[in-house]
Design a protein around this motif. Structure first.
Motif, PDB file in Angstrom:
ATOM      1  N   GLN A 182      24.525   3.243 -14.397  1.00 34.77           N
ATOM      2  CA  GLN A 182      24.065   4.541 -14.871  1.00 34.77           C
ATOM      3  C   GLN A 182      22.824   5.001 -14.110  1.00 34.77           C
ATOM      4  OE1 GLN A 182      24.418   4.692 -19.472  1.00 34.77           O
ATOM      5  NE2 GLN A 182      24.194   2.521 -18.984  1.00 34.77           N
ATOM      6  N   LEU A 183      22.603   6.304 -14.122  1.00 32.49           N
ATOM      7  CA  LEU A 183      21.378   6.879 -13.594  1.00 32.49           C
ATOM      8  C   LEU A 183      20.430   7.126 -14.767  1.00 32.49           C
ATOM      9  CD1 LEU A 183      20.185   7.981 -10.870  1.00 32.49           C
ATOM     10  CD2 LEU A 183      20.823  10.259 -11.712  1.00 32.49           C
ATOM     11  N   VAL A 184      19.176   6.646 -14.660  1.00 35.98           N
ATOM     12  CA  VAL A 184      18.209   6.817 -15.742  1.00 35.98           C
ATOM     13  C   VAL A 184      16.953   7.486 -15.195  1.00 35.98           C
ATOM     14  CG1 VAL A 184      19.077   4.839 -17.041  1.00 35.98           C
ATOM     15  CG2 VAL A 184      17.205   4.507 -15.415  1.00 35.98           C
ATOM     16  N   ASP A 185      16.234   8.179 -16.080  1.00 43.15           N
ATOM     17  CA  ASP A 185      14.995   8.835 -15.668  1.00 43.15           C
ATOM     18  C   ASP A 185      13.804   7.913 -15.897  1.00 43.15           C
ATOM     19  OD1 ASP A 185      14.498   8.863 -18.404  1.00 43.15           O
ATOM     20  OD2 ASP A 185      14.951  11.005 -18.640  1.00 43.15           O
ATOM     21  N   ASP A 186      12.596   8.452 -15.743  1.00 44.25           N
ATOM     22  CA  ASP A 186      11.398   7.631 -15.870  1.00 44.25           C
ATOM     23  C   ASP A 186      11.204   7.094 -17.285  1.00 44.25           C
ATOM     24  OD1 ASP A 186      10.604   7.633 -13.250  1.00 44.25           O
ATOM     25  OD2 ASP A 186       9.248   9.348 -13.452  1.00 44.25           O
ATOM     26  N   ALA A 187      11.839   7.721 -18.262  1.00 42.52           N
ATOM     27  CA  ALA A 187      11.764   7.242 -19.642  1.00 42.52           C
ATOM     28  C   ALA A 187      12.897   6.274 -19.968  1.00 42.52           C
ATOM     29  CB  ALA A 187      11.773   8.423 -20.613  1.00 42.52           C
ATOM     30  N   ASN A 188      13.676   5.897 -18.956  1.00 41.98           N
ATOM     31  CA  ASN A 188      14.822   4.995 -19.108  1.00 41.98           C
ATOM     32  C   ASN A 188      15.942   5.622 -19.941  1.00 41.98           C
ATOM     33  OD1 ASN A 188      16.130   2.559 -18.429  1.00 41.98           O
ATOM     34  ND2 ASN A 188      15.583   1.630 -20.395  1.00 41.98           N
ATOM     35  N   ALA A 221      13.065  12.401 -10.452  1.00 48.72           N
ATOM     36  CA  ALA A 221      12.794  10.980 -10.191  1.00 48.72           C
ATOM     37  C   ALA A 221      13.709  10.126 -11.048  1.00 48.72           C
ATOM     38  CB  ALA A 221      11.330  10.665 -10.483  1.00 48.72           C
ATOM     39  N   TYR A 222      14.367   9.139 -10.427  1.00 52.31           N
ATOM     40  CA  TYR A 222      15.369   8.348 -11.141  1.00 52.31           C
ATOM     41  C   TYR A 222      15.353   6.888 -10.692  1.00 52.31           C
ATOM     42  CZ  TYR A 222      17.385  12.952 -12.194  1.00 52.31           C
ATOM     43  OH  TYR A 222      17.575  14.254 -12.608  1.00 52.31           O
ATOM     44  N   ARG A 223      16.075   6.083 -11.466  1.00 53.62           N
ATOM     45  CA  ARG A 223      16.443   4.719 -11.097  1.00 53.62           C
ATOM     46  C   ARG A 223      17.918   4.538 -11.424  1.00 53.62           C
ATOM     47  NH1 ARG A 223      11.159   4.080 -12.955  1.00 53.62           N
ATOM     48  NH2 ARG A 223       9.823   2.731 -11.671  1.00 53.62           N
ATOM     49  N   ILE A 224      18.549   3.594 -10.765  1.00 55.44           N
ATOM     50  CA  ILE A 224      19.912   3.194 -11.145  1.00 55.44           C
ATOM     51  C   ILE A 224      19.798   1.934 -11.988  1.00 55.44           C
ATOM     52  CG2 ILE A 224      22.104   2.273 -10.289  1.00 55.44           C
ATOM     53  CD1 ILE A 224      21.878   4.195  -7.947  1.00 55.44           C
ATOM     54  N   ARG A 225      20.468   1.943 -13.127  1.00 48.94           N
ATOM     55  CA  ARG A 225      20.439   0.806 -14.051  1.00 48.94           C
ATOM     56  C   ARG A 225      21.829   0.198 -14.158  1.00 48.94           C
ATOM     57  NH1 ARG A 225      19.001   2.256 -19.976  1.00 48.94           N
ATOM     58  NH2 ARG A 225      21.252   2.135 -20.367  1.00 48.94           N
ATOM     59  N   ILE A 226      21.889  -1.125 -14.067  1.00 53.75           N
ATOM     60  CA  ILE A 226      23.150  -1.845 -14.240  1.00 53.75           C
ATOM     61  C   ILE A 226      23.034  -2.698 -15.489  1.00 53.75           C
ATOM     62  CG2 ILE A 226      24.724  -3.553 -13.255  1.00 53.75           C
ATOM     63  CD1 ILE A 226      23.878  -2.654 -10.493  1.00 53.75           C
ATOM     64  N   ASP A 227      23.992  -2.528 -16.401  1.00 60.07           N
ATOM     65  CA  ASP A 227      24.071  -3.322 -17.628  1.00 60.07           C
ATOM     66  C   ASP A 227      25.319  -4.195 -17.549  1.00 60.07           C
ATOM     67  OD1 ASP A 227      22.644  -0.791 -18.085  1.00 60.07           O
ATOM     68  OD2 ASP A 227      22.397  -1.486 -20.134  1.00 60.07           O
ATOM     69  N   ALA A 228      25.144  -5.511 -17.577  1.00 58.07           N
ATOM     70  CA  ALA A 228      26.268  -6.450 -17.514  1.00 58.07           C
ATOM     71  C   ALA A 228      26.287  -7.269 -18.806  1.00 58.07           C
ATOM     72  CB  ALA A 228      26.149  -7.369 -16.304  1.00 58.07           C
ATOM     73  N   LEU A 229      27.381  -7.207 -19.540  1.00 62.01           N
ATOM     74  CA  LEU A 229      27.473  -7.910 -20.817  1.00 62.01           C
ATOM     75  C   LEU A 229      27.528  -9.416 -20.591  1.00 62.01           C
ATOM     76  CD1 LEU A 229      27.733  -7.376 -23.902  1.00 62.01           C
ATOM     77  CD2 LEU A 229      30.212  -7.654 -23.596  1.00 62.01           C
ATOM     78  N   ARG A 230      26.640 -10.132 -21.260  1.00 59.46           N
ATOM     79  CA  ARG A 230      26.616 -11.590 -21.150  1.00 59.46           C
ATOM     80  C   ARG A 230      27.830 -12.197 -21.856  1.00 59.46           C
ATOM     81  NH1 ARG A 230      21.465 -13.088 -19.319  1.00 59.46           N
ATOM     82  NH2 ARG A 230      19.830 -11.528 -19.677  1.00 59.46           N
ATOM     83  N   GLN A 234      22.620  -8.175 -19.774  1.00 59.93           N
ATOM     84  CA  GLN A 234      21.630  -8.398 -18.724  1.00 59.93           C
ATOM     85  C   GLN A 234      21.426  -7.056 -18.034  1.00 59.93           C
ATOM     86  OE1 GLN A 234      22.874 -10.918 -15.496  1.00 59.93           O
ATOM     87  NE2 GLN A 234      20.903 -10.836 -14.469  1.00 59.93           N
ATOM     88  N   ILE A 235      20.179  -6.633 -17.872  1.00 61.81           N
ATOM     89  CA  ILE A 235      19.885  -5.298 -17.360  1.00 61.81           C
ATOM     90  C   ILE A 235      19.052  -5.391 -16.080  1.00 61.81           C
ATOM     91  CG2 ILE A 235      18.753  -3.093 -17.853  1.00 61.81           C
ATOM     92  CD1 ILE A 235      19.360  -3.539 -20.800  1.00 61.81           C
ATOM     93  N   TRP A 236      19.459  -4.629 -15.088  1.00 61.84           N
ATOM     94  CA  TRP A 236      18.724  -4.540 -13.820  1.00 61.84           C
ATOM     95  C   TRP A 236      18.386  -3.087 -13.544  1.00 61.84           C
ATOM     96  CZ3 TRP A 236      20.128  -1.863  -9.335  1.00 61.84           C
ATOM     97  CH2 TRP A 236      19.330  -2.107  -8.213  1.00 61.84           C
ATOM     98  N   HIS A 237      17.146  -2.829 -13.123  1.00 54.20           N
ATOM     99  CA  HIS A 237      16.723  -1.498 -12.707  1.00 54.20           C
ATOM    100  C   HIS A 237      16.426  -1.501 -11.209  1.00 54.20           C
ATOM    101  CE1 HIS A 237      15.898  -1.058 -17.064  1.00 54.20           C
ATOM    102  NE2 HIS A 237      16.106   0.222 -16.843  1.00 54.20           N
TER     103      HIS A 237
END
Length: 277
Positions: free
Chosen positions: A164-170, A220-229, A241-244
Motif C-alpha cells: 500500500q501507499l501511505v502518507d506521513d501519518a501512516n 510525500a509518501y512511503r510504501i508499506r508492505i504488510d505480510a501476515l505471520r 510483519q510490517i515494513w515501511h
C-alpha cells in the motif's frame, strides 16, 4: 511406548540468514549428541502396560518436550515418532507396532518473520527498471516513463500480503497494482523467482479486489508492505510483519495514455513479477 526422535531441521544459518539447504541436528545419523538437544516424550498419569478391553476406548496423554538444548533463535523444526507396541492376549505372536508422527517448532511460530531481513537487500524501492534504491526524500515524477517499484522477498509463505501507499501519518491511500495477494509461497534462491515487485504507476485501489481505482495525488509518501505471520488472523492488525520504505515525494502525476486511472490496468505494470512457486 517407545519414542523415536527424528533429526531437527532449520532453514536458517547460525548467523540468522536464510539458507536453501536446511541445517540438520544431529548433523549425521547415529551421531552422539547431548540428550537435551533432542525432543523427548513420555506417557502421563497412566500405569503401564495399558490394557484395553475389546470395543472399549482409552485416552492416552503423551507429553512431548522440545529440544531445549538447541537455540530458539535458530528456529528449529523438531519431529519424531511415538511407537506403541500392541499385544493381543488371546493370540500368540500377534505383536504389532503403531507409529504416530509428531512435529513442533522451537519458539513461537506465530511470531516468525515472513519478509527477508534488510541485510539480504530486500525490501527496497527504486525507480522502475533500476536496481538502485531511492534515497530518503527523493523527488519523483510519475508518468509513462517514470514509476516507483517496490521489491520484496518472502522467506516464509504468507496467507495475506498487502502493498500500500501511505502518507506521513501512516494512513493508507490505497493498494498498488498487485498490492493485495493471498496464499503466497516463499521466493526461490535462484535468479528466477528470487523476489517479487509491485509498481506505483499513478493508479491506486481502494479495495482488496483491485476494482475501485483512483489517481494518486502529489505529496510525500512511503510504501508499506504488510505480510501476515504464520497462523495469524488476517483481521488482526497485530498479526502482520510490517515494513515501511524510505519517504519519497511525488511532484507530479501524469497517467499513461492520458487516460483515467481505471485504464492503467491495461499497461505493462499489471505484469509485474509476482512469484508463485
Amino acid at each position: 511406548m517407545t519414542h523415536l526422535p527424528a533429526s531437527s531441521v532449520s532453514s536458517y544459518a547460525a548467523n540468522g540468514s536464510f539458507t536453501a539447504v536446511p541445517r540438520l541436528w544431529p548433523e549425521s545419523v547415529g551421531a552422539k549428541v547431548a540428550p537435551d538437544t533432542l525432543p523427548s516424550a513420555f506417557i502421563e498419569s497412566l500405569e503401564l502396560p495399558i490394557r484395553i478391553a475389546p470395543g472399549m476406548k482409552q485416552n492416552v496423554s503423551v507429553r512431548i518436550t522440545a529440544p531445549v538444548g538447541l537455540s530458539a533463535i535458530d528456529r528449529w523444526l523438531y519431529s519424531g515418532y511415538l511407537r506403541f507396541n500392541m499385544l493381543w492376549d488371546d493370540q500368540a505372536g500377534t505383536a504389532q507396532s503403531l507409529h504416530v508422527p509428531y512435529m513442533g517448532f522451537l519458539g513461537d511460530y506465530t511470531q516468525l518473520d515472513v519478509l527477508s531481513p534488510p541485510e539480504e537487500g530486500f525490501p527496497f524501492i527504486s525507480m522502475k527498471g533500476s536496481d538502485e534504491a531511492l534515497t530518503p526524500d527523493s523527488h519523483v515524477t510519475i508518468d509513462s516513463s517514470h514509476r516507483v517499484s517496490a521489491h520484496y522477498r518472502l522467506e516464509h509463505p504468507t496467507r495475506v500480503l498487502k502493498v500500500q501507499l501511505v502518507d506521513d501519518a501512516n494512513a493508507t491511500q490505497g493498494f498498488l497494482p498487485n498490492g493485495f495477494l493471498e496464499y503466497m509461497g516463499r521466493n526461490y534462491q535462484s535468479a528466477r523467482g528470487r523476489f517479487s515487485n509491485s509498481t506505483l504507476n499513478g493508479t491506486l485501489y481502494a479495495d482488496p479486489d483491485l476494482t475501485q481505482s483512483h489517481e494518486v495525488k502529489p505529496g510525500a509518501y512511503r510504501i508499506r508492505i504488510d505480510a501476515l505471520r504464520p497462523l495469524r488472523n488476517p483481521s488482526d492488525p497485530e498479526g502482520y510483519q510490517i515494513w515501511h520504505s524510505s519517504r519519497f515525494i511525488i511532484d507530479s502525476v501524469s497517467l499513461a495514455k492520458n487516460a483515467s486511472a481505471s485504464t492503467q490496468d491495461d499497461d505493462e505494470d499489471s505484469n509485474d513479477e509476482v512469484f508463485r512457486p
